[in-house]
Design an enzyme around this catalytic site. Structure first.
Site, short mmCIF file in Angstrom:
data_model
loop_
_atom_site.label_atom_id
_atom_site.label_comp_id
_atom_site.label_asym_id
_atom_site.label_seq_id
_atom_site.Cartn_x
_atom_site.Cartn_y
_atom_site.Cartn_z
N GLY A 190 -7.00 -6.12 -2.25
CA GLY A 190 -6.62 -6.02 -0.90
C GLY A 190 -7.64 -4.82 -0.14
O GLY A 190 -7.13 -4.16 0.82
N SER B 148 -9.79 -5.54 1.84
CA SER B 148 -10.38 -5.99 3.11
C SER B 148 -9.91 -5.27 4.23
O SER B 148 -10.72 -5.49 5.56
CB SER B 148 -10.52 -7.35 3.06
OG SER B 148 -9.07 -7.88 3.16
N ASP C 75 -6.73 -15.04 -4.84
CA ASP C 75 -5.26 -14.74 -4.75
C ASP C 75 -4.78 -13.84 -5.87
O ASP C 75 -4.85 -14.46 -7.12
CB ASP C 75 -4.71 -16.00 -4.64
CG ASP C 75 -3.03 -15.73 -4.48
OD1 ASP C 75 -2.46 -14.66 -4.68
OD2 ASP C 75 -2.16 -16.75 -4.18
N ASN D 187 -4.00 -2.44 -5.17
CA ASN D 187 -3.35 -2.13 -3.79
C ASN D 187 -2.77 -3.28 -3.07
O ASN D 187 -2.15 -2.95 -1.98
CB ASN D 187 -4.43 -1.58 -3.00
CG ASN D 187 -4.23 -1.38 -1.54
OD1 ASN D 187 -3.65 -0.29 -1.05
ND2 ASN D 187 -4.75 -2.36 -0.51
N TYR E 296 10.57 -6.60 -0.42
CA TYR E 296 9.55 -5.86 -0.44
C TYR E 296 9.76 -4.45 -1.28
O TYR E 296 8.92 -4.01 -2.13
CB TYR E 296 9.36 -5.44 0.88
CG TYR E 296 7.81 -4.46 1.05
CD1 TYR E 296 6.55 -4.78 0.78
CD2 TYR E 296 8.16 -3.05 1.44
CE1 TYR E 296 5.50 -3.63 0.86
CE2 TYR E 296 7.30 -2.25 1.61
CZ TYR E 296 5.73 -2.55 1.12
OH TYR E 296 4.84 -1.74 1.31
N ALA F 176 12.16 -4.03 -3.32
CA ALA F 176 12.15 -4.02 -4.87
C ALA F 176 10.82 -4.19 -5.62
O ALA F 176 10.85 -3.95 -6.62
CB ALA F 176 13.01 -5.48 -4.94
N LYS G 192 8.20 -2.89 -4.51
CA LYS G 192 7.44 -1.55 -4.57
C LYS G 192 8.07 -0.66 -5.60
O LYS G 192 7.50 0.23 -6.35
CB LYS G 192 7.49 -0.90 -3.21
CG LYS G 192 6.69 -1.61 -2.30
CD LYS G 192 5.31 -1.24 -2.39
CE LYS G 192 4.36 -2.66 -2.64
NZ LYS G 192 3.08 -2.47 -2.55
N ILE H 263 1.66 4.64 7.59
CA ILE H 263 0.15 4.84 7.61
C ILE H 263 -0.48 3.93 8.62
O ILE H 263 0.04 2.70 9.05
CB ILE H 263 -0.60 4.30 6.32
CG1 ILE H 263 0.00 4.91 4.97
CG2 ILE H 263 -2.13 4.48 6.47
CD1 ILE H 263 0.24 6.53 5.34
P1 NAP Z 1 -2.70 -4.80 5.30
O1 NAP Z 1 -3.34 -4.18 6.13
O2 NAP Z 1 -1.88 -6.04 5.53
O3 NAP Z 1 -3.71 -5.07 4.05
C1 NAP Z 1 -3.25 -6.22 3.16
C2 NAP Z 1 -4.43 -6.39 2.06
O4 NAP Z 1 -3.99 -7.18 1.00
C3 NAP Z 1 -5.61 -7.35 2.78
O5 NAP Z 1 -6.89 -6.94 2.17
C4 NAP Z 1 -5.14 -8.69 2.23
O6 NAP Z 1 -6.19 -9.52 2.21
C5 NAP Z 1 -4.66 -8.31 0.86
N1 NAP Z 1 -3.72 -9.48 0.17
C6 NAP Z 1 -2.72 -9.66 0.51
N2 NAP Z 1 -2.05 -10.43 -0.20
C7 NAP Z 1 -3.20 -10.68 -1.08
C8 NAP Z 1 -3.01 -11.67 -2.02
N3 NAP Z 1 -2.01 -12.47 -2.51
N4 NAP Z 1 -4.17 -11.94 -2.88
C9 NAP Z 1 -5.41 -11.16 -2.54
N5 NAP Z 1 -5.30 -10.42 -1.79
C10 NAP Z 1 -4.09 -10.15 -0.85
O7 NAP Z 1 -1.72 -4.04 4.25
P2 NAP Z 1 -1.64 -2.33 4.12
O8 NAP Z 1 -0.73 -1.85 5.36
O9 NAP Z 1 -2.92 -1.73 4.06
O10 NAP Z 1 -0.99 -2.40 2.85
C11 NAP Z 1 -1.76 -2.20 1.69
C12 NAP Z 1 -0.83 -1.92 0.50
O11 NAP Z 1 -0.09 -0.58 1.04
C13 NAP Z 1 0.53 -2.68 0.10
O12 NAP Z 1 0.44 -2.79 -1.01
C14 NAP Z 1 1.47 -2.15 0.84
O13 NAP Z 1 2.69 -2.46 0.25
C15 NAP Z 1 1.29 -0.51 0.79
N6 NAP Z 1 1.96 0.18 1.80
C16 NAP Z 1 1.38 0.15 3.11
C17 NAP Z 1 2.22 1.14 4.05
C18 NAP Z 1 1.60 1.32 5.61
O14 NAP Z 1 2.40 1.71 6.51
N7 NAP Z 1 0.77 0.30 5.80
C19 NAP Z 1 3.08 1.89 3.50
C20 NAP Z 1 3.58 1.98 2.44
C21 NAP Z 1 2.79 1.08 1.66
P3 NAP Z 1 -6.21 -11.32 2.66
O15 NAP Z 1 -4.68 -11.39 3.56
O16 NAP Z 1 -7.35 -11.64 3.19
O17 NAP Z 1 -5.87 -11.80 1.29
#
Ligand code: NAP
Length: 259
Positions: A14, A16, A64, A91, A157, A159, A161, A190
């Site tokens: 993740g 990207s 994936d 991640n 979600y 569950a 995490k 974030i």
């Molecule tokens: P995001 O901006 O939507 O990015 C998610 C990333 O994961 C993208 O690079 C996406 O790329 C990749 N991804 C998703 N499913 C995938 C799969 N099956 N295979 C390969 N790549 C996959 O999300 P984010 O907010 O940065 O969140 C990243 C992590 O932080 C997550 O685990 C989330 O639970 C955690 N988190 C985020 C927040 C927040 O406030 N943003 C808070 C708490 C925890 P593709 O879609 O191109 O595959």
């Protein structure tokens, strides 16, 4: 000052977008060789281009991470390209908001696969490498949502995490035999590109509920991950750190108003 991670081969699933992209950029800036894993090519290529333009070393592999064969190919390609895997940042994640009354079993399975099964698969695929080199680091991106807090629409979600934290406790014991640690970062809210659509008013109200009065930056999470990846964190395993600006602290809305 942490011991440099220069030349450490780091996989960021993740990587990207959002937090993962922040981790990839901060690790690359510190000299790590970064392999970004994601499904979509445009954003993966863009993230790699940004790192290269900044003088870093990076590549991407489209997969994936909930697919075992794809994950094995990710690890094999990383070793082929960069020679090893030193650090795994598990991640990648998805967070579709669906209340229980509307949630189909397939919705549940999709989130569990992308968030929790992927953590298991990526760790399992890296284990032979960590064992051979008698060293490795895993940093999992969990969340405050699930392990500590709740939010309507995110039961699956949450569950997943919380499941990641259960996973790391036993994984830490199994990885310890070959000098490998696994820890988790638990972000609060974030600021990522994904939140832009929510509008300024919504973002301002989110910030107002956080004691430090702002959303976190992706670098805040990356810096915590960097610590777990450092030599200085060598004796920490199976643990987690909340990075949330104090978001989980207020016991009521009045508590925030009293500040
Ligand atoms: P995001 O901006 O939507 O990015 C998610 C990333 O994961 C993208 O690079 C996406 O790329 C990749 N991804 C998703 N499913 C995938 C799969 N099956 N295979 C390969 N790549 C996959 O999300 P984010 O907010 O940065 O969140 C990243 C992590 O932080 C997550 O685990 C989330 O639970 C955690 N988190 C985020 C927040 C927040 O406030 N943003 C808070 C708490 C925890 P593709 O879609 O191109 O595959």
């Amino acid at each position: 000052m942490l011991t440099p991670i220069k030349d450490k081969v780091t996989i960021v699933t993740g990587g990207s977008k959002g937090i993962g992209k922040g981790i990839a950029k901060v690790f690359a800036k510190k000299g790590a060789k970064v392999m970004i894993a994601a499904r979509g090519e445009d954003s993966a290529k863009k993230a790699v281009d940004e790192i290269l333009a900044d003088g870093g070393i990076a590549d991407y592999f489209l997969c994936d991470v909930s697919d075992w064969e794809a994950v094995q190919a990710l690890i094999a390609t990383t070793v082929e390209k960069f020679g090893s895997v030193d650090i795994l940042c598990a991640n990648a994640g998805i967070f579709p908001q669906i209340k229980l009354s509307d949630m189909e079993p397939s919705d549940w399975d999709e989130v569990m696969s992308a968030n929790l099964k992927s953590t298991f698969l990526t760790v399992k695929a890296c284990m032979p490498i960590f064992e051979k080199q008698n060293k490795g680091r895993v940093i999992v991106t969990s969340s405050i949502t699930g392990p500590i807090t709740g939010y309507p629409g995110w039961s699956h979600y949450g569950a997943s995490k919380a499941g990641q934290l259960g996973f790391i406790r036993t994984a830490a014991m199994e990885l310890a035999g070959f000098n490998t640690t696994i820890n988790a970062v638990m972000p609060g809210n974030i600021a990522t590109e994904g939140l832009d659509d929510l509008g300024e008013e919504y973002l301002a109200s989110m910030a107002a509920s956080i004691p430090l009065k702002k959303l976190g930056a992706v670098e805040d999470i990356a810096n915590a991950a960097l610590f777990f990846a450092s030599d200085e964190a060598a004796y920490i395993t199976g643990q987690q750190i909340v990075v949330d600006g104090g978001q989980i602290l207020p016991e009521s809305m009045d508590a925030i108003a009293e500040m």
